[in-house]
Scaffold this active site. Structure first.
Site, PDB file in Angstrom:
ATOM      1  N   CYS A   1      11.506 -22.076 -25.588  1.00  0.00           N
ATOM      2  CA  CYS A   1      11.876 -22.378 -24.099  1.00  0.00           C
ATOM      3  C   CYS A   1      12.599 -20.582 -23.635  1.00  0.00           C
ATOM      4  CB  CYS A   1      13.050 -23.572 -24.074  1.00  0.00           C
ATOM      5  SG  CYS A   1      12.521 -24.834 -25.209  1.00  0.00           S
TER       6      CYS A   1
ATOM      7  N   ARG B   1       7.581 -18.942 -20.664  1.00  0.00           N
ATOM      8  CA  ARG B   1       8.255 -19.562 -21.444  1.00  0.00           C
ATOM      9  C   ARG B   1       8.332 -20.867 -21.579  1.00  0.00           C
ATOM     10  NH1 ARG B   1      10.902 -15.591 -25.065  1.00  0.00           N
ATOM     11  NH2 ARG B   1      11.648 -16.991 -26.333  1.00  0.00           N
TER      12      ARG B   1
ATOM     13  N   TRP C   1      10.341 -26.990 -22.590  1.00  0.00           N
ATOM     14  CA  TRP C   1       8.167 -26.475 -22.996  1.00  0.00           C
ATOM     15  C   TRP C   1       9.186 -27.825 -24.199  1.00  0.00           C
ATOM     16  CZ3 TRP C   1       5.719 -26.257 -27.585  1.00  0.00           C
ATOM     17  CH2 TRP C   1       4.391 -26.421 -27.103  1.00  0.00           C
TER      18      TRP C   1
ATOM     19  N   ASN D   1      16.972 -23.167 -27.671  1.00  0.00           N
ATOM     20  CA  ASN D   1      15.477 -23.066 -27.613  1.00  0.00           C
ATOM     21  C   ASN D   1      15.353 -22.971 -29.303  1.00  0.00           C
ATOM     22  OD1 ASN D   1      12.380 -21.689 -28.019  1.00  0.00           O
ATOM     23  ND2 ASN D   1      13.866 -19.488 -27.338  1.00  0.00           N
ATOM     24  N   GLY D   2      14.599 -23.956 -29.215  1.00  0.00           N
ATOM     25  CA  GLY D   2      13.924 -24.486 -31.160  1.00  0.00           C
ATOM     26  C   GLY D   2      13.955 -25.404 -31.676  1.00  0.00           C
TER      27      GLY D   2
ATOM     28  N   GLU E   1     -12.618 -14.443 -28.394  1.00  0.00           N
ATOM     29  CA  GLU E   1     -11.441 -14.733 -26.864  1.00  0.00           C
ATOM     30  C   GLU E   1     -11.979 -14.688 -25.536  1.00  0.00           C
ATOM     31  OE1 GLU E   1      -8.369 -13.889 -27.162  1.00  0.00           O
ATOM     32  OE2 GLU E   1      -8.259 -12.975 -25.127  1.00  0.00           O
TER      33      GLU E   1
ATOM     34  N   LYS F   1      -9.503 -18.033 -23.745  1.00  0.00           N
ATOM     35  CA  LYS F   1      -9.613 -17.594 -21.992  1.00  0.00           C
ATOM     36  C   LYS F   1      -9.552 -18.681 -21.058  1.00  0.00           C
ATOM     37  CE  LYS F   1      -6.438 -15.265 -22.711  1.00  0.00           C
ATOM     38  NZ  LYS F   1      -6.356 -14.556 -23.726  1.00  0.00           N
TER      39      LYS F   1
ATOM     40  N   GLU G   1      -8.172 -22.254 -21.678  1.00  0.00           N
ATOM     41  CA  GLU G   1      -6.609 -22.065 -21.805  1.00  0.00           C
ATOM     42  C   GLU G   1      -6.452 -22.197 -19.774  1.00  0.00           C
ATOM     43  OE1 GLU G   1      -3.894 -19.287 -23.412  1.00  0.00           O
ATOM     44  OE2 GLU G   1      -5.563 -17.419 -23.197  1.00  0.00           O
TER      45      GLU G   1
ATOM     46  N   HIS H   1     -26.937 -23.788 -36.150  1.00  0.00           N
ATOM     47  CA  HIS H   1     -26.420 -24.689 -37.148  1.00  0.00           C
ATOM     48  C   HIS H   1     -25.554 -26.029 -37.043  1.00  0.00           C
ATOM     49  CE1 HIS H   1     -27.825 -22.172 -40.116  1.00  0.00           C
ATOM     50  NE2 HIS H   1     -27.721 -21.048 -39.521  1.00  0.00           N
TER      51      HIS H   1
ATOM     52  N   LYS I   1       4.012 -18.960 -22.764  1.00  0.00           N
ATOM     53  CA  LYS I   1       4.333 -17.816 -23.402  1.00  0.00           C
ATOM     54  C   LYS I   1       3.941 -17.229 -24.981  1.00  0.00           C
ATOM     55  CE  LYS I   1       3.102 -13.926 -22.460  1.00  0.00           C
ATOM     56  NZ  LYS I   1       0.941 -13.465 -22.787  1.00  0.00           N
TER      57      LYS I   1
HETATM   58  O1  M6R Z   1       2.788 -13.554 -28.977  1.00  0.00           O
HETATM   59  P1  M6R Z   1       1.910 -13.775 -29.453  1.00  0.00           P
HETATM   60  O2  M6R Z   1       0.818 -12.674 -29.439  1.00  0.00           O
HETATM   61  O3  M6R Z   1       1.766 -13.503 -31.033  1.00  0.00           O
HETATM   62  O4  M6R Z   1       1.514 -14.926 -29.169  1.00  0.00           O
HETATM   63  C1  M6R Z   1       0.372 -15.774 -29.653  1.00  0.00           C
HETATM   64  C2  M6R Z   1      -0.018 -16.619 -29.075  1.00  0.00           C
HETATM   65  O5  M6R Z   1       0.222 -17.859 -28.911  1.00  0.00           O
HETATM   66  C3  M6R Z   1      -1.043 -15.914 -28.082  1.00  0.00           C
HETATM   67  O6  M6R Z   1      -1.970 -15.284 -28.144  1.00  0.00           O
HETATM   68  C4  M6R Z   1      -2.189 -17.555 -26.962  1.00  0.00           C
HETATM   69  O7  M6R Z   1      -2.884 -17.605 -27.977  1.00  0.00           O
HETATM   70  C5  M6R Z   1      -1.786 -16.530 -25.502  1.00  0.00           C
HETATM   71  N1  M6R Z   1      -2.022 -18.769 -24.763  1.00  0.00           N
HETATM   72  C6  M6R Z   1      -3.451 -16.542 -25.626  1.00  0.00           C
HETATM   73  O8  M6R Z   1      -3.362 -16.087 -23.734  1.00  0.00           O
END
Ligand code: M6R
Length: 612
Positions: A2, A27, A78, A104-105, A485, A489, A492, A508, A607
């Site tokens: 958050c 966030r 969040w 936050n937490g 990756e 992308k 998400e 497999h 994020k």
């Molecule tokens: O801030 P960080 O790099 O530690 O975050 C790790 C993941 O949460 C972050 O890379 C997440 O997978 C992204 N949404 C990917 O685009």
């Protein structure tokens, strides 16, 4: 996860709080709220949904006090406990309405505390763990807010970054942290508290970072800091180096698009002054290994989550290939809990854009506890992982606001290539080989620019596949993590179910899923194993799956038998992940845009993942 903000000063608090929340919306964005204190009365405005709805609600309010209050707190959520509705939104008040808090937490023992409060006739109205803490602080209050906060926090298990105020002591905000970041910005005649520099940089560059178990009291006389036992602590004032415009999207439709196009400059910043062409090595001042120290390292353990873990997989190949060092990459949560075998000759590299990811931070602590040399690769300066590792390399990529990580990935890989060269040169790599790699690293911005120039061509391919519901990405060697990756992308931001697989693994099992509406993105770049991956792509084609062939410049003929083609620069295997990933970022972006998705704030995501 958050975003929290607090303001104490002379300006309109509501305006600054809502703007701060807008800047931190990445966030968390399922609900938000602010509370302002004026003439001894607390006013709370909350709403489910985006910050824009909160702004509309504040603007529409007839309460004049909201426009004149100069003290307040705010939150963008969040959800962890309870649905994203108005009752569960922060700020949370106690039953009397005289104490208000943003959090936050996660309060892990909230049920136990809630039951204890119930025995004293205190009932919580929301489903959140956070309200329990607000009620507990009020319950502990006698005549001093900071004492009540520290007493309450000593009963709490879990993580918190909080800001609290009460109408009993209107000239005061109290903040505290354990596991969730808190930055205090020191402006002229004002103090801004936030979980993130983004809310502070428009107002001041001077900031103090709270450490775990620190508390701070903000009054008109300034900021006092101490620990939970009330012993004073001093935290250095540091200058935040991000510029406020960097956190605005300007003329770009989305932060993600802006950040993809920033990659040439971001990589320039990440490598600037760090390549020693004469000695064929990298100068990484935050990694103070002498060649002798480098020779002592016997293994590299790379930890991270999500995109950062995928970047770590590229690093795994680079450390092994260049530095002859056994390397392993591991999901940070798994690393922290599976009791890994670690020796003092292990180098643990924690990768995190935000520097706040809970599992990666815990992996850092585990590595340190077991005596390994621990280094961080972070983007956010002063973040918890950067500070706790004490040594490491900053990306200098500038703020990454889009929830889908883009420029952080390419800079993380660039930094790991430099780390690998540095370690390799202290071991067996020749100066000539080191020089060659340095020259390719120097060319990375230009290679990325070549891919970005194909934005329109990639968009045209993307639009053909906008109706897809399932997709696979396949690659080998250095391009296996790129396949992972690319799939991450796509899934998400477009909500298309996408999987990244090693090209050899498809048959497999997953090949059973292939049909004419299941596209395969095949990474057929000119690297060892190319012919085999072409064979794997042909196997997919033979099962009616359309194939988007990613090929190296000069190799366009390969794509003739496939459905679509994306061309990337021809470069050595260790360099290829960066331009190739940029092509896949653009592909994912344009597919998501064609589907009308909320690209910068995909559903259910945030994020910075500061909970386990
Ligand atoms: O801030 P960080 O790099 O530690 O975050 C790790 C993941 O949460 C972050 O890379 C997440 O997978 C992204 N949404 C990917 O685009």
């Amino acid at each position: 996860m958050c975003g929290i903000v607090g303001y104490f000063g002379k300006r309109n608090a509501a305006e600054i709080l809502v703007d701060g929340l807008r800047r931190m919306e990445y966030r968390g964005y399922d609900s938000s709220g602010i509370a302002c204190l004026k003439d001894g009365v607390i006013r709370v405005v909350k709403t489910p949904g985006k910050i824009k709805l909160l702004r509309d609600k504040v603007d529409a309010s007839s309460d004049e006090a909201l426009r004149t209050a100069t003290v307040g707190i705010g939150h963008t959520r969040w959800a962890t406990h309870g649905a994203p509705n108005e009752i569960n939104a922060h700020p949370h008040t106690d039953s009397s309405g005289r104490f208000v808090m943003v959090h936050n937490g996660i309060i892990e023992n909230y049920r136990e505390i809630k039951n204890g409060l119930a025995q004293h006739g205190i009932a919580c109205v929301s489903e959140t763990d956070s309200e329990v803490l607000a009620q507990l602080i009020a319950y502990c209050y006698k005549d001093n807010l900071e004492k009540a906060v520290s007493e309450a926090l000593q009963k709490v298990k879990g993580t918190y970054g909080i800001v609290v105020m009460t109408d009993h002591e209107p000239g005061k905000l109290v903040t505290a942290r354990c596991g969730s970041p808190i930055v205090i910005g020191l402006g002229k005649d004002e103090t801004i508290i936030a979980s993130d520099a983004a809310a502070i940089i428009p107002h001041t560059r001077d900031a103090m970072y709270l450490e775990d178990y620190d508390m701070a009291v903000v009054t008109a006389d300034g900021v006092r800091m101490f620990d939970l036992q009330h012993s004073p602590v001093n935290r250095e004032v540091t200058a935040m180096d991000w510029d406020a415009d960097a956190a605005e999207k300007g003329d770009f439709a989305h932060f993600m698009l802006k950040e993809m196009f920033e990659q040439p400059d971001a990589i320039r910043n990440a490598i600037r002054g760090r390549l020693d062409f004469e000695m064929g090595t990298a100068i990484l001042s935050g990694l103070d290994f002498s060649p002798r120290d480098a020779a002592q390292i016997s293994r590299v353990l790379i930890v991270g989550c999500g995109t950062s873990m995928n970047a770590g997989m590229v690093g795994e190949y680079a450390f092994e290939e260049m530095a002859d060092l056994p390397a392993e990459v591991e999901q940070a949560a798994e690393f922290r809990y599976r009791n890994p075998i670690i020796t003092p000759h292990d180098l643990v590299v924690a990768i995190s854009q935000s520097g706040e990811t809970a599992d990666t931070l815990a992996a850092v602590r585990e590595g340190k506890h077991k005596g390994a040399v621990v280094a961080g690769i972070c983007n956010v300066v002063g973040s918890t992982i950067a500070r706790e590792t004490g040594r490491g390399v900053y990306l200098h990529a500038g703020p990454e606001i889009g929830v889908a990580s883009t420029k952080a990935f390419t800079c993380q890989v660039a930094v790991m290539l430099m780390m690998a060269v540095k370690l390799a040169r202290g071991r067996r790599m020749t100066r000539h080989h080191g020089q060659e790699i340095c020259r390719w690293i120097e060319r990375l911005p230009e290679l990325v620019e070549q891919v970005l120039e194909q934005n329109d061509a990639i968009k045209a391919v993307a639009e053909k596949y906008a109706g897809t519901e399932n997709a696979f990405f396949i690659g080998r060697g250095y391009l296996f993590p790129v396949a992972m990756e690319g799939a991450l992308k796509l899934k998400e931001i477009s909500y298309i179910h996408a999987e990244g697989y090693h090209a050899a693994e498809l048959k497999h099992g997953p090949i059973a899923l292939l049909q004419e509406n299941t596209p395969i993105v095949a990474l057929l770049n000119n690297i060892p194993g190319k012919e085999k991956t072409i064979g794997n792509a042909e196997e997919c084609k033979a099962r009616s799956a359309p194939v988007i062939a990613v090929v190296s410049e000069g190799d366009e003929g390969i794509a003739a038998e496939f459905d679509d083609m994306i061309v990337v620069p021809d470069c050595p295997p260790c360099i290829a992940p960066i331009p190739t990933t940029v092509a896949l970022q653009l592909l994912a972006y344009h597919i998501a845009a064609a589907r009308g998705c909320e690209i910068d704030q995909p559903r259910n995501l945030a994020k910075s993942v500061t909970v386990e």
